[in-house]
Scaffold this active site. Structure first.
Site, PDB file in Angstrom:
ATOM      1  N   GLY A 197       8.658   6.650  -2.677  1.00 57.59           N
ATOM      2  CA  GLY A 197       9.266   6.511  -1.359  1.00 57.59           C
ATOM      3  C   GLY A 197       9.533   5.080  -0.936  1.00 57.59           C
ATOM      4  O   GLY A 197       9.919   4.229  -1.748  1.00 57.59           O
TER       5      GLY A 197
ATOM      6  N   TYR B 132       1.072  11.421  14.863  1.00 60.78           N
ATOM      7  CA  TYR B 132       1.724  10.412  14.029  1.00 60.78           C
ATOM      8  C   TYR B 132       2.312   9.297  14.882  1.00 60.78           C
ATOM      9  O   TYR B 132       2.067   8.109  14.630  1.00 60.78           O
ATOM     10  CB  TYR B 132       2.816  11.068  13.184  1.00 60.78           C
TER      11      TYR B 132
ATOM     12  N   GLY C 212       7.479   2.728  -0.012  1.00 61.85           N
ATOM     13  CA  GLY C 212       6.595   1.756  -0.647  1.00 61.85           C
ATOM     14  C   GLY C 212       7.067   1.352  -2.025  1.00 61.85           C
ATOM     15  O   GLY C 212       7.010   0.171  -2.400  1.00 61.85           O
TER      16      GLY C 212
ATOM     17  N   THR D 287       0.835  -1.199   0.000  1.00 59.91           N
ATOM     18  CA  THR D 287       0.000   0.000   0.000  1.00 59.91           C
ATOM     19  C   THR D 287       0.875   1.255   0.000  1.00 59.91           C
ATOM     20  O   THR D 287       1.998   1.254   0.491  1.00 59.91           O
ATOM     21  CB  THR D 287      -0.937   0.013   1.219  1.00 59.91           C
ATOM     22  N   GLY D 288       0.337   2.320  -0.597  1.00 56.56           N
ATOM     23  CA  GLY D 288       1.093   3.569  -0.667  1.00 56.56           C
ATOM     24  C   GLY D 288       2.431   3.379  -1.340  1.00 56.56           C
ATOM     25  O   GLY D 288       3.462   3.834  -0.835  1.00 56.56           O
ATOM     26  N   SER D 289       2.415   2.723  -2.520  1.00 56.28           N
ATOM     27  CA  SER D 289       3.688   2.268  -3.104  1.00 56.28           C
ATOM     28  C   SER D 289       4.068   2.955  -4.404  1.00 56.28           C
ATOM     29  O   SER D 289       4.900   2.451  -5.156  1.00 56.28           O
ATOM     30  CB  SER D 289       3.638   0.747  -3.328  1.00 56.28           C
TER      31      SER D 289
END
Length: 263
Positions: A18, A153, A20, A13-15
């Site tokens: 960065g 966070y 990911g 996910t979120g790849s």
């Protein structure tokens, strides 16, 4: 010790960029078919084209906003079954503790915690039935060393450690492992923006990075930011059959940032 993930399907996910992106490419290099995820279909397709040119035709675009139930369902429609689930999606940013609103707290929990819970809830039963699977939740040193400027966070990443441990117990004895990876301060485009929130924006990047580490992350034993590929190396190992006895763990790739003799 060669890592061979041939015949395995992964979702990262979120790849699209960065950490990911680095994980997706490393898993593909090891032979896995990899679902690449981002919120925008256009951006996700562009990332797949870029990765394919680098590594080969082992990627599938699975766009969707995983912070929502509808987005998760859309991703599952394109990629209904996975052997390796890497919950990398996350947001971060600096904000004064007393300025963080209720809505912002909720947003961090939805993106950083519930997105992972939804995907584990969907895919863990299938992994357990097949007798093999890997779930990796990308946490952070901030889960243990809560930064004053990122309490929301850090708290969300602490919750992710608990999620990992709890689901590891749910998968006990099935051949499925569930772990979290505690990543230290890592060099990504988003982190560059974050660094410049805290240091002089007129400084060249190398000087800005050094000042950031000296002033805001002095615990690091590397004295530098970690490269995304260094995180991806550990994730690829933990995704492999070689890591069959590691589960319920919070494994550190933090450059010695967390001042602890325990993992």
């Amino acid at each position: 010790m060669g890592i061979d993930l041939s015949g395995r399907t992964a979702l990262v996910t979120g790849s699209t960029q960065g950490i990911g992106a680095a994980i997706a490419c490393r898993l593909a290099e090891a032979g896995a078919r990899v679902g690449v995820n981002g919120r925008s279909a256009e951006k996700t397709e562009a990332a797949v084209e870029r990765f394919t040119a680098q590594v080969g035709d082992r990627f599938l675009a699975v766009p969707g906003d995983l912070a929502t139930e509808d987005g998760e369902a859309a991703v599952a429609e394109r990629l209904p079954s996975v052997d390796i689930l890497v919950n990398n999606l996350g947001i971060f940013g600096a904000e004064a503790p007393t300025d963080i609103t209720d809505d912002e707290w909720r947003r961090y929990f939805e993106v950083n915690v519930l997105s992972a819970v939804r995907l584990i809830r969907r895919h863990l039963p299938g992994m357990s039935e097949r007798g093999w699977g890997r779930v990796l939740n990308i946490a952070s040193d901030s889960a243990v060393v809560i930064p004053e400027e990122m309490i929301h966070y850090g708290t969300s990443k602490t919750a992710l450690l608990a999620v990992s441990r709890g689901f590891a117990k749910a998968a006990a004895g099935t051949g499925v492992t569930v772990n979290s990876v505690i990543a230290g301060p890592t060099h990504t485009g988003g982190v560059e923006d974050f660094v410049y929130q805290l240091v002089d924006r007129d400084l060249p990047w190398d000087e800005a990075q050094r000042e950031f580490m000296r002033e805001h992350r002095p615990q690091s034993l590397l004295h530098r930011l970690i490269e995304p590929e260094e995180i991806a190396n550990l994730v690829t190992y933990l995704s492999s059959p070689l890591a069959s006895a590691t589960t319920g763990a919070a494994v550190r790739v933090d450059g010695g940032y967390v001042d602890s003799i325990l993992p």
